[in-house]
Design an enzyme around this catalytic site. Structure first.
Site, mmCIF file in Angstrom:
data_model
loop_
_atom_site.group_PDB
_atom_site.id
_atom_site.type_symbol
_atom_site.label_atom_id
_atom_site.label_comp_id
_atom_site.label_asym_id
_atom_site.label_seq_id
_atom_site.Cartn_x
_atom_site.Cartn_y
_atom_site.Cartn_z
ATOM 1 C CD GLU A 72 -5.359 1.084 -3.018
ATOM 2 O OE1 GLU A 72 -6.515 1.276 -2.674
ATOM 3 O OE2 GLU A 72 -4.408 1.059 -2.218
ATOM 4 C CG HIS B 34 -1.992 1.036 1.111
ATOM 5 N ND1 HIS B 34 -1.752 2.366 1.371
ATOM 6 C CD2 HIS B 34 -3.285 0.955 0.719
ATOM 7 C CE1 HIS B 34 -2.870 3.051 1.156
ATOM 8 N NE2 HIS B 34 -3.817 2.215 0.763
HETATM 9 P P1 PGA Z 1 -9.621 5.868 -0.112
HETATM 10 O O1 PGA Z 1 -8.437 4.842 0.242
HETATM 11 O O2 PGA Z 1 -10.767 5.056 -0.618
HETATM 12 O O3 PGA Z 1 -9.923 6.577 1.169
HETATM 13 O O4 PGA Z 1 -9.081 6.772 -1.183
HETATM 14 C C1 PGA Z 1 -8.144 3.754 -0.582
HETATM 15 C C2 PGA Z 1 -6.863 3.120 -0.113
HETATM 16 O O5 PGA Z 1 -5.917 3.847 0.228
HETATM 17 O O6 PGA Z 1 -6.761 1.868 -0.037
#
Ligand code: PGA
Length: 245
Positions: free
Chosen positions: A160, A90
């Site tokens: 992401e 992440h």
């Molecule tokens: P968010 O976070 O939906 O608050 O943008 C997603 C993540 O960081 O996994």
């Protein structure tokens, strides 16, 4: 579809966790989707000891297998709790100093412990020269490149883009850009890693997903979503899941 709620450090009170878990237990029964919750470590232990109809994920895993490592949470201890998944790579952990090398080792540790991995990748920003594509390629190859193809089936990819995390619903990626990136990821995997895995790997999207924008993100070959903030209350997580029919 797969919905993995990354609770990050949003919830402190056990009562909030209880309320969310109860709502998810009800939702699992009414929904055809697979629901996974990734709470903080104490809350993970708490939920694991109670009846839960959704799957559990850890937000991190130790590099160590066992032994004298104060503060570390091992893959074996997660497995023994009945945790199914671990989130690795992440951007918020990469920002704390986790390199591709460390992430690769954590993926190995998780797989060796019998856990499935949600492997997160994503560029900080997009540039007109396409450097972000090399960045994504490096993230993929450094972690998946040297693995036995037979084990890859236990790794889900979470795309992401860092620039889309924690934003308003309308600042999310466009369906067109998401579709292009998913095609690119599959192409790199097919050419450089393993063709079979490229055609089968589950790819989910995370970055400001909510009930307000999720419909626009349902594109071919997307297998689900990794919401952060929107997963932290029963109302917003339920609304998000219900918005995907
Ligand atoms: P968010 O976070 O939906 O608050 O943008 C997603 C993540 O960081 O996994």
């Amino acid at each position: 579809m797969l919905f993995i709620g990354n609770l990050k450090s949003y919830l402190s009170e056990i009562g909030q966790v209880d309320t969310l878990a109860k709502a998810l237990n009800r939702l699992v029964k009414q929904s055809k989707h697979e629901i996974v919750l990734a709470p903080s470590f104490p809350h993970l232990g708490y939920l694991a000891a109670k009846k839960h109809d959704f799957a559990l994920a850890a937000q991190d895993i130790s590099l160590y297998e066992e032994g004298a490592h104060t503060g570390e949470v091992t893959g074996e201890s997660l497995r023994s709790l009945g945790v199914s998944y671990v989130l690795v790579g992440h951007s918020e952990r990469r920002n704390m100093g986790e390199s591709n090398e460390v992430i690769s080792q954590k993926v190995s540790r998780a797989l060796d412990s019998g856990l499935k991995v949600i492997f997160a990748i994503g560029e900080e920003e997009r540039d007109s020269h396409g450097n972000y594509l090399s960045f994504i390629t490096e993230q993929l190859l450094s972690v998946l490149g040297k693995r036995d193809p037979a084990i890859l089936k236990n790794i889900i990819l979470a795309y992401e883009p860092v620039w889309a995390i924690g934003k308003d619903a309308d600042e999310v990626i466009t369906a067109h850009d998401l579709e292009e990136m998913i095609l690119f990821i599959r192409k790199i995997i097919a050419e450089r890693i393993d063709e079979k895995y490229a055609s089968k790997v589950k790819i989910i999207y995370g970055g400001s997903v909510s009930a307000d924008n999720v419909e626009g993100l349902i594109i071919p070959h997307i297998h689900g979503f990794l919401p952060g903030r929107a997963s932290s209350t029963p109302e917003t997580f339920s609304a998000l899941i219900k918005a995907v029919t």
